[in-house]
Scaffold this motif. Structure first.
Motif, short mmCIF file in Angstrom:
data_model
loop_
_atom_site.label_atom_id
_atom_site.label_comp_id
_atom_site.label_asym_id
_atom_site.label_seq_id
_atom_site.Cartn_x
_atom_site.Cartn_y
_atom_site.Cartn_z
N ALA A 1 48.13 49.49 -124.87
CA ALA A 1 47.73 49.00 -125.98
C ALA A 1 48.89 48.81 -127.16
CB ALA A 1 46.50 49.69 -126.83
N LEU B 1 39.01 49.72 -124.44
CA LEU B 1 40.17 48.88 -124.44
C LEU B 1 40.01 47.57 -123.69
CD1 LEU B 1 42.95 51.76 -124.02
CD2 LEU B 1 42.60 50.27 -126.04
N VAL C 1 41.81 49.50 -131.02
CA VAL C 1 42.60 49.92 -129.91
C VAL C 1 43.01 51.26 -130.14
CG1 VAL C 1 42.75 47.64 -129.10
CG2 VAL C 1 44.86 48.46 -130.33
#
Length: 460
Positions: free
Chosen positions: A52, A125, A162
């Motif tokens: 991420a 995610l 995230v």
């Protein structure tokens, strides 16, 4: 020479020797005679931990290009603002997880926490990366001033999401790696460096393809295109690949979770086996680990504070001098710089697997503090009047990544490995690993904040 390298690489990707693990009961061994090698799955988990963050870094060129015409001031501050938001969110989330890990100590649910946190982080995610891909398609390649503000609010919300989910994943992976041993901790660090270099490679290739694609040759009124034209498809590709990889990580983690539960239940220090022991030790607090691991924690914090103070806030503002070389073309120079840094970082994270660890904590701290020299170097190269050659700038960027990966990996392995660090007891591995990650993110927060001061100092 190639044979030596292959043999060493094979040693990295094979499981630790049986002496590194707590023996399983005979009944468990007989029912699972060939447990899967744990090291390679930890490389995959390490890649997912920083996925991420690397996707966020790769979003900067596209979203800067998307809003630069309508909101140049917002575009200018985008990297520093989102980096600070990301690291602050990660810091607050890990502060909570560190407190919870310390409070849980050796509680009865301890054997389920790391794997539950990993599953929660991965699935969250997946959802957020899928939503980002849809958002990029919906927004398109050009927005007005009002649209730019909406895009930035949405991007900020995505960043918070995230980083929050990534904190659970990061803490769970490090706790799990500490359970297995130093080699698995090193495998996590190797995976984190690998995902960065892979993402940068795809970004450079995509940028080269986009810059070499034929442009429309219509009448003058139709030749004006959005600066985001060249970065749109490559950015969408990154996010889509990231989403697919997260699904693969979920599959990889499933078998590792079963193996880790077997080891936890069979360990002499397992909560399930020691719950009724009148002589069992009281849980160690995070503050106690923080104090005992003081030198290592300062090392970890300073490494990432220095790195984030200059990268990417200052480095993305260094223009190419001259046009010789394909990497200096518009749209390629910045991704190429990310590639150089991530290549150095990956090499630095790999070196502890091929070379003996540096066990001296004062020596590691000294190496970390020597990196302060990168701050004046990148302040100089980011100046509009700088005459520093491009090759010197790229060399400095590579050394920045190399030193970041090498020192950080050494320090993180020592922080939660009782065999290498006598200040940590075996039953304190999980808490020590979470404390180390908390300190790491604290360094990232400090570095992101420091980047604002450095930008103000240069008037950028």
């Amino acid at each position: 020479m190639s044979g030596f390298s292959l043999s060493r690489l094979r040693a990295v990707l094979t499981p630790s020797s049986i002496s590194d693990y707590t023996p399983l009961p005979q009944s468990t061994r007989s029912s699972s005679p060939n447990p899967p090698p744990p090291t390679l799955p930890f490389v995959v988990l390490g890649m997912s931990v920083l996925l991420a963050w690397n996707v966020l870094l790769c979003l900067f060129p596209h979203f800067i290009a998307l809003i630069v015409l309508s909101s140049p001031s917002l575009a200018l501050s985008l990297p520093s603002s989102l980096s600070l938001l990301a690291t602050a969110t990660n810091f607050v989330s890990l502060a909570w997880l560190t407190f919870r890990s310390s409070a849980a100590g050796s509680g009865p649910s301890k054997d389920r926490e790391p794997n539950s946190a990993i599953r929660f982080g991965l699935w969250t995610l997946v959802a957020l990366h899928g939503a980002l891909a849809v958002g990029i398609l919906v927004v398109g390649k050009e927005v007005g001033e009002g649209g730019a503000k909406v895009v930035l609010v949405g991007l900020a919300a995505w960043t918070v999401g995230v980083m929050w989910a990534g904190s659970y994943l990061q803490a769970g992976v490090m706790e799990l790696a500490a359970l297995f041993g130093p080699k698995e901790i090193g495998a996590v660090q190797l995976g984190q460096g690998l995902v960065a270099i892979l993402v940068s490679t795809v970004q450079v290739i995509s940028s080269v393809v986009a810059s070499s694609a034929p442009k429309d040759r219509g009448p003058p009124s139709s030749t004006t295109t959005s600066p985001a034209e060249e970065t749109f498809w490559s950015t969408l590709l990154f996010v889509s690949i990231g989403t697919i990889f997260l699904f693969f990580t979920i599959y990889t983690h499933a078998s590792l979770a079963r193996l880790s539960q077997q080891i936890l239940l069979s360990s002499p220090s397992s909560p399930a086996l020691n719950a009724s022991s009148p002589t069992s030790k009281q849980p160690t607090t995070s503050m106690e680990i923080l104090r005992r691991n003081g030198i290592i924690n300062i090392t970890i914090a300073s490494v990432f504070l220095i790195t984030l103070s200059v990268f990417p806030a200052l480095t993305v503002r260094v223009p190419a001098k001259g046009l010789e070389g394909w990497w200096k073309a518009s749209g390629i120079w910045v991704p190429f710089g990310f590639f150089i840094y991530n290549g150095g970082d990956f090499l630095g994270r790999t070196l502890p697997s091929f070379l003996p660890l540096l066990p001296s904590q004062p020596a590691l701290l000294s190496l970390a503090l020597l990196r302060i020299g990168f701050i004046p170097f990148f302040l100089l190269t980011s100046s509009v009047s700088s005459t520093v050659p491009d090759a010197i700038f790229l060399l400095g960027l590579g050394i920045l990544g190399l030193s970041n990966g090498f020192v950080a990996t050494n320090a993180l392995i020592l922080s939660s490995s009782p065999a290498l660090n006598p200040k940590i007891e075996p039953e304190e591995r999980e808490v020590a690993s979470v404390v180390a990650i908390f300190i790491l993110v604290g360094g990232l927060v400090g570095g992101s904040a420091a980047s604002f001061g450095l930008l103000a100092l240069k008037g950028l």
